[in-house]
Write an enzyme that holds these catalytic residues in place. Structure first.
Site, PDB file in Angstrom:
ATOM      1  N   LEU A 113     100.894  63.540 -20.930  1.00  0.00           N
ATOM      2  CA  LEU A 113      99.847  64.579 -21.004  1.00  0.00           C
ATOM      3  C   LEU A 113      99.670  64.404 -22.425  1.00  0.00           C
ATOM      4  O   LEU A 113     100.415  64.546 -23.513  1.00  0.00           O
ATOM      5  CB  LEU A 113     100.017  65.799 -20.777  1.00  0.00           C
ATOM      6  CG  LEU A 113     100.169  66.072 -18.997  1.00  0.00           C
ATOM      7  CD1 LEU A 113     100.323  67.525 -18.732  1.00  0.00           C
ATOM      8  CD2 LEU A 113      98.738  65.683 -18.345  1.00  0.00           C
ATOM      9  N   ASP A 114      98.147  64.310 -22.991  1.00  0.00           N
ATOM     10  CA  ASP A 114      97.803  64.407 -24.233  1.00  0.00           C
ATOM     11  C   ASP A 114      98.453  65.697 -24.934  1.00  0.00           C
ATOM     12  O   ASP A 114      98.649  66.710 -24.154  1.00  0.00           O
ATOM     13  CB  ASP A 114      96.436  64.581 -24.711  1.00  0.00           C
ATOM     14  CG  ASP A 114      95.782  63.291 -23.645  1.00  0.00           C
ATOM     15  OD1 ASP A 114      96.431  62.184 -23.732  1.00  0.00           O
ATOM     16  OD2 ASP A 114      94.478  63.403 -23.718  1.00  0.00           O
TER      17      ASP A 114
END
Ligand code: URA
Length: 246
Positions: A113-114
């Site tokens: 996930l960013d």
């Protein structure tokens, strides 16, 4: 599987001794000795020091035992807060998801996930499960709650559903619906880099906040940001069922 079929999550692969450490075999030093002593094979071939592998894709064996079939696999569900990075080690000293879960046994995140994305992340030391959850051929659904700038029209939502042009090729068909003005539920089956942000940008509605709310059959609205829990036996079974080859 060969190293050419690299997961988009790990384009260059990671050092074998590092991956083995993450999978709980031993320290990097111990793993280097195991490799040098000829006790490690990758995809059936004797491994060399410094080799790069793709966690969850390449089959790693130590003394003839495949790592994915080692006992004591654990699988956690973490609610990743904003500002935490998904890489195992961060060169900028930012907090990593690894620091939010127990040290032992070593686990790794399934996909990424960013830093600015929140929500559910599966972490495991089960390479086979990780591979199946991330490889596009298994098409596991990932559901996101997306807060965007502006209010997407029905035509814009249709574009998300049908596929939008991205610089690495069009997105595959997705599910998209409005939850509230400026808030959409988007379900995709791919895991390309910053995909949701790029899809929303492509329809003219940049993302303001992005929360992953489901991975295949796994969701949890009560898990607080920064908290983790082990998946239950029944969730593990559901997950196994979701990634069975069809
Ligand atoms: N899509 C994104 O753009 N970012 C994420 O972190 C996950 C999916």
């Amino acid at each position: 599987m060969t190293t050419e079929e690299a997961s988009p999550e790990h384009p260059d692969g990671d050092r074998l001794q590092k991956v083995m450490a993450r999978m709980g075999v031993g320290s990097r030093r111990v793993n280097e000795d195991l490799i040098a002593d000829g006790r490690v094979k990758v995809n059936g071939e004797l491994a060399v020091l410094g080799a790069r592998v793709h966690p969850g894709i390449d089959e790693i064996e130590v003394d003839g035992v495949a790592l994915s079939s080692m006992p004591d696999t654990v699988t956690y569900l973490l609610n990743k807060p904003v500002g935490v990075v998904t890489t195992a080690e961060d060169t900028h000293d930012r907090q990593t998801v690894i620091q939010l879960v127990p040290d032992e046994p070593r686990v790794f995140s399934v996909g990424r996930l960013d830093m600015d994305t929140e929500g559910l992340l599966i972490m495991t030391n089960d390479g086979k499960l990780a591979h199946r959850l991330t490889h596009p051929s298994f098409g596991i659904e990932k559901e996101y709650l997306v807060h965007v700038n502006g209010i997407p029209s029905r035509a814009a939502l249709r574009m998300l559903r049908e596929g939008v042009e991205l610089d690495d090729g069009p997105s595959l068909p997705a599910q998209a619906s409005t939850v509230a003005p400026g808030m959409i539920k988007l379900t995709i089956h791919e895991g390309r880099n910053r995909q949701v942000r790029r899809m929303c940008e492509a329809i003219g509605h940049p993302v303001r906040r992005l929360v992953r709310t489901r991975i295949g059959p796994i969701s949890d609205t009560r898990l607080k940001p920064g908290s983790w829990r082990e998946l239950t036996q029944s969730e593990l079974l559901e997950l196994q069922r979701a990634v069975e080859p069809r």
